[in-house]
Motif scaffolding. Structure first.
Motif, short mmCIF file in Angstrom:
data_model
loop_
_atom_site.label_atom_id
_atom_site.label_comp_id
_atom_site.label_asym_id
_atom_site.label_seq_id
_atom_site.Cartn_x
_atom_site.Cartn_y
_atom_site.Cartn_z
N GLU A 50 50.23 47.48 35.12
CA GLU A 50 50.51 46.54 36.19
C GLU A 50 50.95 47.50 37.42
O GLU A 50 50.47 47.21 38.62
CB GLU A 50 51.43 45.48 35.85
N GLN A 76 49.71 50.22 38.30
CA GLN A 76 48.54 50.89 38.67
C GLN A 76 47.63 50.03 39.35
O GLN A 76 46.67 50.29 40.22
CB GLN A 76 47.73 51.72 37.37
N ARG A 77 47.77 48.61 39.05
CA ARG A 77 47.14 47.69 39.88
C ARG A 77 47.43 47.69 41.38
O ARG A 77 46.66 46.93 42.18
CB ARG A 77 47.25 46.21 39.17
N ASP A 78 48.57 48.18 42.01
CA ASP A 78 48.62 48.23 43.11
C ASP A 78 47.49 49.12 43.72
O ASP A 78 47.19 49.11 44.92
CB ASP A 78 49.92 48.98 43.54
N ASP A 114 42.53 48.24 40.34
CA ASP A 114 42.54 46.75 40.36
C ASP A 114 41.02 46.28 40.40
O ASP A 114 40.66 45.33 39.46
CB ASP A 114 43.13 46.20 41.45
N HIS A 115 40.24 46.80 41.25
CA HIS A 115 38.78 46.33 41.04
C HIS A 115 38.21 46.60 39.62
O HIS A 115 37.66 45.88 38.88
CB HIS A 115 38.09 46.96 41.94
N LEU A 143 39.70 47.09 36.72
CA LEU A 143 40.37 46.04 35.77
C LEU A 143 39.91 44.50 35.87
O LEU A 143 39.39 44.16 34.60
CB LEU A 143 41.77 46.16 35.56
N THR A 144 39.48 44.37 36.97
CA THR A 144 38.97 42.99 37.33
C THR A 144 37.62 42.61 36.70
O THR A 144 37.28 41.69 36.07
CB THR A 144 38.89 42.60 38.68
#
Length: 65
Positions: A25, A27-29, A34-35, A37-38
């Motif tokens: 979470e 790292q999703r910054d 984030d892209h 993982l999405t």
């Protein structure tokens, strides 16, 4: 799914699984992470037969196959 089940699947303790979730979470910054993982989430949903959920997810994020 309870963290205890996830941890057991990887042969780890529940607290280790919890820490791993927090690290991901954080790292999703990073927009690139984030892209990634999405896209991974979308493909996993589609591969699991949840195409409707994957399509709904892509509508929310602007992603597609």
């Amino acid at each position: 799914m309870p963290l205890a089940h996830v941890a057991a699947a990887f042969g780890r303790d529940r607290s280790t699984a919890s820490h791993a979730c927090k690290v991901v979470e954080w790292q999703r910054d990073n927009p690139a992470f984030d892209h990634f993982l999405t896209r991974l989430e979308w493909h996993l949903l589609a591969a699991s037969g949840n195409a409707a959920q994957a399509d709904a997810s892509s509508l929310m994020t602007g992603e597609g196959a």
